[in-house]
Design a protein around this motif. Structure first.
Motif, PDB file in Angstrom:
ATOM      1  N   GLY A 107     -42.049 -53.606  50.147  1.00  0.00           N
ATOM      2  CA  GLY A 107     -42.965 -54.728  49.960  1.00  0.00           C
ATOM      3  C   GLY A 107     -42.227 -56.010  49.593  1.00  0.00           C
ATOM      4  N   HIS A 108     -42.665 -57.113  50.216  1.00  0.00           N
ATOM      5  CA  HIS A 108     -42.107 -58.432  49.906  1.00  0.00           C
ATOM      6  C   HIS A 108     -43.255 -59.394  49.602  1.00  0.00           C
ATOM      7  N   CYS A 109     -43.003 -60.333  48.699  1.00  0.00           N
ATOM      8  CA  CYS A 109     -44.008 -61.344  48.367  1.00  0.00           C
ATOM      9  C   CYS A 109     -44.312 -62.188  49.606  1.00  0.00           C
ATOM     10  N   TYR A 110     -45.593 -62.339  49.910  1.00  0.00           N
ATOM     11  CA  TYR A 110     -45.992 -63.069  51.114  1.00  0.00           C
ATOM     12  C   TYR A 110     -45.684 -64.558  51.013  1.00  0.00           C
ATOM     13  N   ARG A 111     -45.358 -65.036  49.819  1.00  0.00           N
ATOM     14  CA  ARG A 111     -45.084 -66.460  49.648  1.00  0.00           C
ATOM     15  C   ARG A 111     -43.584 -66.757  49.617  1.00  0.00           C
ATOM     16  N   CYS A 112     -42.827 -65.990  48.806  1.00  0.00           N
ATOM     17  CA  CYS A 112     -41.408 -66.349  48.632  1.00  0.00           C
ATOM     18  C   CYS A 112     -40.470 -65.297  49.200  1.00  0.00           C
ATOM     19  N   ASP A 113     -41.011 -64.207  49.726  1.00  0.00           N
ATOM     20  CA  ASP A 113     -40.235 -63.155  50.398  1.00  0.00           C
ATOM     21  C   ASP A 113     -39.364 -62.350  49.436  1.00  0.00           C
ATOM     22  N   THR A 114     -39.597 -62.470  48.132  1.00  0.00           N
ATOM     23  CA  THR A 114     -38.878 -61.652  47.149  1.00  0.00           C
ATOM     24  C   THR A 114     -39.363 -60.207  47.238  1.00  0.00           C
ATOM     25  N   VAL A 115     -38.442 -59.247  47.030  1.00  0.00           N
ATOM     26  CA  VAL A 115     -38.845 -57.835  47.010  1.00  0.00           C
ATOM     27  C   VAL A 115     -39.796 -57.615  45.841  1.00  0.00           C
ATOM     28  N   VAL A 116     -40.953 -57.059  46.160  1.00  0.00           N
ATOM     29  CA  VAL A 116     -41.996 -56.831  45.154  1.00  0.00           C
ATOM     30  C   VAL A 116     -41.651 -55.619  44.301  1.00  0.00           C
ATOM     31  N   GLU A 117     -41.967 -55.685  43.040  1.00  0.00           N
ATOM     32  CA  GLU A 117     -41.704 -54.587  42.118  1.00  0.00           C
ATOM     33  C   GLU A 117     -43.027 -53.953  41.669  1.00  0.00           C
ATOM     34  N   PRO A 118     -43.256 -52.658  41.959  1.00  0.00           N
ATOM     35  CA  PRO A 118     -44.437 -51.993  41.383  1.00  0.00           C
ATOM     36  C   PRO A 118     -44.270 -51.962  39.863  1.00  0.00           C
TER      37      PRO A 118
END
Length: 895
Positions: free
Chosen positions: A339-350
């Motif tokens: 998963g990546h943030c739809y705004r800044c493309d950072t890897v999302v952390e659960p």
């Protein structure tokens, strides 16, 4: 009229005139059948891209068409406050000043955001005007304006009071860069090349368990390992403990049906604070929850010696330590979706976090039924399957965001008595104890929480008013597939819940704009095309028409700059046709061109010829065709029908045919021809207007079809002839078929001239062997027209004899007969025979080369499919060329 069309001057002129004269505006009091559309609100941070150009052109075509049908039409515009995106922009500006938002506080920061919006937020709105979007700008809305904020508070409080909004500790998608939770739809999964680390967990008392993970840094927060209760391999270990490597902490072995005993070793690590599935396992087994990360993605004190490290640096260090301590069994490459943030493309952390949620199951049920029953229809219909799959497996919606820009959650907590309540407006005191010592929740709502109310909040809900009663529900929604879940589904749920009716009747899902290699346009690839560059180079009309002409219903669109020449060239063709007509119109006096363009032309049936009737019949047919295509959202087919009619029927055939009358001496025929052409051209401009509004408005006035205060966009959409009218003009399928057949014959005659390299300037002789006497008589009556169209000095029409004689006379068989071209005196037969033979031999050589490639199994099996397909296409083209050259060669040899 100017010789050349100047779109830049004309487009700026007409848009200002439309807007200043209120031509985009309508009111419920005007009555009639409503037609309303709400724009998918672009982000206030946005600038026009090709996706916007496609989406808004589709909407504008539909809106302008319905307006011309006499519908009471409103296209509601507006922009979205884009919480995370806008806050990021302003925070970036602050960082350049050496500050953070917390340095200036919430109130001052919000002031900065509003200032930014005032200065830059209107960019995309101005660009939509350049595109020609006929939105009612007097109704423009913003998701943070006062009225929409009232709608948001009303909905939140209703759902809160009904128990459909709740707060709880759950695993959410957390963006360490934006420092906020994201909904499942805002976490965009990308295929990533990672690793699978297999780690040894020693069993207390002897033995070991091996399990695998893609995120070894999270093992620092493990509070159990789990096995399937039915897995006989591990029955004896259930209830025992293992030692957590690196942390030297004992954790239990639990049995849970969640574990797939066929996957890997059948043992999984359980990290309740960092994985959504592990969280629920932890709940079922009362496991402790250890969150080992901070909100910025660094490790906290629960991570032991790794405290302060970035999560990915921690991963690297943990792996090194596992290897050196002998706990690492093996490391495998592993492709998986991250998963990546739809705004800044950072890897999302659960991450475990206390957030606000909406219970979606109760809201989804009526929205599912709305589509299943046909109250809402998707085009293409295949998207309904996607909709149902998501809706029937819907999860609760995380609506809280840890940012400042947005609608602040209207929940208050009393410090005196701990009462929690939701309020639409700022309360004065606690409703339980009456104290004034209370605080409001710090979080703001997900941007989509205001967007899902868009179809009715923009019309003034929750206040009752004429706009809301008249224009809701709206009619058509055009949007992209990627926001079916974000927006479309939620709007249907909100409409069913708060308006007791669906928000729209039709959802048209268009494709994605890609480059000509099939890649999605992006800045990183450097393949983006700026719509404003196309408008500057060609025109807004060229951009719009070209997009519609290459956009199949619901399919992706493949573009490059050259494709927009289609619209530019078509606009030039229409302009030149109008100039030609205008030149002849100015020679006549006492003609009311306005009446001829807006009423049924008064034609003398006795003066009508078959070609005239054919034009009327084709015009009648294209009106029906375009209308039917627009009804079915087949905008490409509608554009193609208009294009073919104007370019081929009107310009290429009828304008050329009309010259014999326009330059002739028969005054009655000249007047009738211009009356006929005016009536047809006016209808063609009406059909074209939704696609090319600027050009058609300019020509409507240049040709005298509209008065100075009239606009073509308010002229009624053309209607087909009645049966009586068609009979009056002598329109019939038989006449249409005859003229089509005559054109086939003319086209074949021109092709013969081209095949034998005869200069277009030469007037040549043709011989036509008609199929029967009736055909000969009709062709004889049209002899002057045929001579003009074929550039012929003489046409001999014969019946019952062979067209060819001893001289070289190639011919082509057509429906009305065989058209032959005597070559005597036109070409040197021997020289041409030698030339054609040389070309034939060369082409045969090329074909043999291509066939050799295609007969090579190694080439066919190993070459890219596109290359093989290209060679097969070349094989077909060369074969057709050889057949044509062989025919030519045989003709010359016979001569």
């Amino acid at each position: 009229m100017d010789k050349h069309y100047d779109p830049q001057t004309i487009e700026n002129k007409w848009y200002q005139w439309w807007e200043q004269n209120g031509h985009f505006h309508d009111e419920p009091a005007n009555g009639g059948e409503p037609y309303s559309v709400v724009i998918p609100p672009p982000n206030v941070t946005g600038i026009l891209h090709m996706g916007h150009a496609l989406n808004n052109t589709i909407q504008d075509v539909l809106v302008r068409w319905r307006r011309m049908q006499g519908r009471n039409t409103v296209w509601m515009p507006g922009t979205d406050h884009a919480g995370i995106a806008t806050q990021n922009v302003v925070e970036k500006a602050l960082r350049k000043e050496g500050m953070h938002r917390r340095d200036i506080g919430r109130e001052k920061f919000l002031e900065r955001v509003w200032e930014w919006r005032k200065e830059y937020g209107g960019t995309i709105v101005r660009q939509l005007r350049k595109l020609g979007a006929s939105c009612d700008w007097s109704r423009e809305r913003f998701t943070m304006d006062e009225g929409l904020s009232e709608s948001v508070s009303e909905v939140f409080c209703r759902l809160y009071d009904e128990g459909l909004i709740y707060r709880g500790n759950y695993i959410v998608n957390w963006c360490p860069r934006c420092h906020t939770a994201l909904s499942d739809e805002e976490s965009e999964h990308q295929e990533t090349a990672g690793h699978l680390w297999h780690i040894r967990y020693p069993v207390t008392g002897g033995g070991e368990l091996v399990l695998a993970t893609t995120r070894p840094e999270t093992m620092l927060g493990d509070t159990a390992v789990a096995v399937n209760p039915a897995d006989e391999r591990y029955q004896s270990l259930i209830g025992k403990t293992v030692m957590l490597p690196l942390m030297n902490r004992d954790i239990p072995v639990v049995a849970d049906d969640y574990v797939d005993r066929e996957f890997g070793t059948g043992v999984v690590k359980i990290t309740p604070a960092h994985d959504p599935n592990d969280f629920w396992v932890g709940q079922r087994h009362n496991l402790p929850v250890m969150d080992v990360m901070n909100g910025d993605g660094t490790m906290n004190e629960l991570a032991g010696k790794y405290v302060g490290l970035d999560r990915f640096e921690c991963r690297k260090q943990v792996v090194e330590d596992l290897v050196s301590a002998g706990f690492m069994v093996k490391i495998e490459p592993h492709q998986h979706a991250v998963g990546h943030c739809y705004r800044c493309d950072t890897v999302v952390e659960p991450r475990l976090s206390k957030q606000w949620f909406v219970r979606m199951k109760p809201l989804a049920a009526p929205a599912i039924e709305a589509v299943r029953s046909g109250k809402v229809c998707f085009t293409p219909q295949r998207w309904e399957k996607t909709y149902f799959e998501w809706m029937e497996n819907i999860r609760d919606w995380c609506i809280s965001r840890q940012i400042w820009w947005g609608h602040r959650i209207p929940v208050y907590t009393c410090n005196a008595c701990a009462r929690e309540w939701a309020a639409k407006t700022n309360p004065e005191k606690c409703p339980s104890c009456g104290k004034t010592d209370f605080v409001q929740d710090e979080d703001v709502l997900d941007t989509w929480f205001s967007s899902w109310l868009w179809p009715f909040s923009t019309f003034g809900w929750p206040k009752e008013n004429p706009d809301l009663r008249f224009y809701y529900p709206t009619h058509d929604l055009a949007t992209a597939p990627e926001i079916i879940f974000f927006w479309v589904a939620r709007m249907i749920m909100a409409g069913c819940k708060f308006m007791d009716d669906v928000p729209f009747r039709n959802v048209y899902i268009h494709g994605t704009v890609r480059d000509d290699k099939g890649r999605k346009m992006s800045k990183s690839l450097g393949n983006s095309i700026d719509p404003l560059d196309i408008i500057a180079k060609y025109s807004a009309d060229s951009l719009r028409f070209s997009l519609m002409l290459i956009t199949s219903t619901g399919m992706d669109v493949y573009v490059n700059m050259e494709k927009f020449e289609i619209g530019r060239n078509f606009a030039t063709k229409v302009w030149n046709a109008a100039r030609f007509m205008k030149m002849h119109m100015e020679k006549l006096e006492g003609v009311d061109w306005h009446a001829l363009a807006n009423d049924t032309p008064e034609l003398d049936a006795a003066l009508l010829r078959d070609d005239d009737r054919h034009l009327l019949a084709r015009c009648d047919a294209v009106i029906k065709t375009v209308t039917e295509h627009l009804e079915k959202f087949r905008l490409q087919d509608g554009a193609l029908a208009i294009y073919d009619f104007i370019w081929t029927d009107f310009c290429d055939w009828h304008l050329e045919y009309a010259k014999q009358d326009l330059y002739g001496t028969d005054e009655a025929r000249r007047r009738q021809m211009l009356a006929l052409m005016t009536g047809v051209f006016a209808k063609a401009l009406k059909l074209l207007h939704p696609y090319m509004p600027f050009l058609t408005e300019e020509l409507w006035h240049q040709m005298g079809y509209g008065t100075s205060d009239e606009t073509i966009m308010r002229v009624l959409w053309p209607q087909p002839f009645s049966t009586t009218e068609a009979a009056t003009w002598g329109l019939s399928p038989e006449v249409t078929a005859y003229v089509d057949a005559k054109r086939e014959l003319v086209t074949a005659g021109r092709a013969l001239r081209s095949d034998y390299n005869i200069a277009p300037s030469l007037f040549v002789k043709y011989v036509i062997q008609s199929v029967d006497v009736a055909a000969a008589e009709r062709l004889q009556a049209d002899l002057e027209t045929l001579k003009q169209q074929l550039r012929s000095e003489e046409i001999v029409i014969v019946t019952g004899t062979n067209c060819s004689d001893k001289q070289a006379m190639p011919g082509t068989l057509c429906k009305l007969g065989t058209v032959c071209l005597p070559l005597e005196g036109l070409v040197d037969v021997k020289t041409e025979a030698a030339r054609v033979k040389a070309e034939l031999d060369k082409t045969i050589g090329f074909l043999k080369s291509v066939e050799a490639k295609l007969s090579n199994a190694g080439f066919v099996d190993k070459a890219p499919a596109a290359v093989v397909a290209q060679q097969r296409e070349k094989q077909q083209e060369l074969t057709a060329t050889i057949e044509r050259l062989q025919t030519l060669y045989s003709t010359f040899r016979a001569g």
